[in-house]
Design an enzyme around this catalytic site. Structure first.
Site, PDB file in Angstrom:
ATOM      1  N   CYS A   1     -17.254 -29.891 -16.458  1.00  0.00           N
ATOM      2  CA  CYS A   1     -18.450 -29.189 -15.981  1.00  0.00           C
ATOM      3  C   CYS A   1     -19.445 -29.005 -17.123  1.00  0.00           C
ATOM      4  O   CYS A   1     -19.245 -28.159 -18.002  1.00  0.00           O
ATOM      5  CB  CYS A   1     -18.064 -27.834 -15.396  1.00  0.00           C
TER       6      CYS A   1
ATOM      7  N   CYS B   1     -21.179 -25.597 -17.257  1.00  0.00           N
ATOM      8  CA  CYS B   1     -20.278 -24.532 -17.707  1.00  0.00           C
ATOM      9  C   CYS B   1     -20.121 -24.533 -19.228  1.00  0.00           C
ATOM     10  O   CYS B   1     -20.118 -23.474 -19.866  1.00  0.00           O
ATOM     11  CB  CYS B   1     -18.896 -24.701 -17.075  1.00  0.00           C
ATOM     12  N   ASP B   2     -19.972 -25.717 -19.807  1.00  0.00           N
ATOM     13  CA  ASP B   2     -19.532 -25.809 -21.201  1.00  0.00           C
ATOM     14  C   ASP B   2     -20.502 -26.495 -22.153  1.00  0.00           C
ATOM     15  O   ASP B   2     -20.248 -26.543 -23.358  1.00  0.00           O
ATOM     16  CB  ASP B   2     -18.196 -26.567 -21.257  1.00  0.00           C
TER      17      ASP B   2
END
Length: 306
Positions: free
Chosen positions: A134, A137-138
């Site tokens: 993701c 997300c990261d």
């Protein structure tokens, strides 16, 4: 006698737990069936920084545990079991578990989706330690670092474009001689000097002890192997919705995602879907939570009619 719940929620990810908080708080008898454990794919997120309310970020595990505690606080019953089949009609549905069947007036499917994996050595060991599924997300954790994005479809190129905000170098690795993504996305990556196309190539191994240090790649035409030093690997080879158990009961799209209407009701009245398992344009913790809240309201309204 078999207990009849007002609603059974399949899946204890962010969507399912949020829905349970709402339905249980509304005094609807609520049961969650969860195959593995509360949290879903959020559990692999080492630090979630784009979820509102946590300016310093929060681990996916910690957020999931808080959601679980909150759902239980209002009376949600959580049973560790896997839904194998759904049957019935509005007002009386049966969910077949591994050894027991459950009955409810309504059903909410929130089983999420699974990231398709490369299935190469080092991938599972370094998940959350440089291996990510993701970008949103990261991505921010890889500022000024060398990373690879694996895949050739729209998702992979979109992730590469997004990650170009952070990374110093991005190797966009695809097994074929051309990307499958839209022409517009291909034009966009050509405009990003930090994105370096690597075609006709597969990843055969991800190396590192406590974090990603390199990947071993192989050209599928020449069989030449190359060690590529990296700090991160983003796998974007697709998702698989966890809907195989309900494909004969509900209408799914061509990829297996559940089709819902504006109220998040499926093709079967009384059965709803929320989160990553349904057809949606964005799959994030925040959108799953929103789905769960909205679906719970639809369930409450339907039960009042019933």
């Amino acid at each position: 006698m078999t207990k009849i719940y007002d609603t059974i929620i399949l899946g204890a990810g962010p969507a399912g737990l949020t829905a349970a908080i709402y339905t249980a708080r509304s005094r609807l008898s609520t049961c969650i069936l969860e195959r593995v454990g509360p949290g879903g794919t959020a559990l692999i997120i080492d630090k979630l920084e784009n979820y509102p309310g946590f300016p310093d970020g929060i681990s996916g595990y910690e957020l999931a545990m808080k959601m679980e505690q909150q759902a239980r606080k209002f009376g949600t019953e959580i049973i560790m079991d896997e839904a194998l089949e759904i049957s019935g009609k509005p007002g009386v549905f049966t969910v077949k578990g591994a050894d027991v069947s459950y009955t409810a007036r309504t059903i909410l499917i929130a089983t999420g989706s699974s990231y398709q994996k490369l299935e190469v050595p080092g991938e599972s060991e370094l998940a959350g330690k440089g291996v990510s599924y993701c970008a949103t997300c990261d991505g921010a954790f890889f500022r000024n670092q060398r990373i690879a994005v694996i895949g050739g479809g729209n998702s992979a190129l979109q992730e590469a474009v997004y990650l170009s905000r952070f990374a110093s170098e991005i190797y966009l690795i695809h097994r074929r001689d051309a990307y499958r993504a839209s022409k517009l996305l291909q034009e966009r990556i050509s405009e990003k000097p930090v994105i370096k196309p690597v075609l006709d190539t597969i990843v055969t191994k991800i190396n590192g002890k406590d974090k990603v240090e390199s990947v071993l790649i192989k050209n599928v035409k020449t069989d030449k192997a190359t060690l590529l030093p990296l700090e991160g690997v983003f796998v974007a080879v697709g998702h698989t919705p966890n809907t195989a158990f309900c494909g004969k009961f509900l209408k799914l799209d061509g990829k297996g995602y559940i089709i819902t209407d504006e109220a998040l009701q499926t093709s079967v009245p009384g059965v709803f879907a929320a989160g990553d398992c349904r057809v949606t344009g964005l799959r994030q913790v925040a959108t799953a939570v929103g789905d769960g809240a909205y679906a719970s309201e639809s369930i409450d309204k339907l039960l009042q009619k019933l």
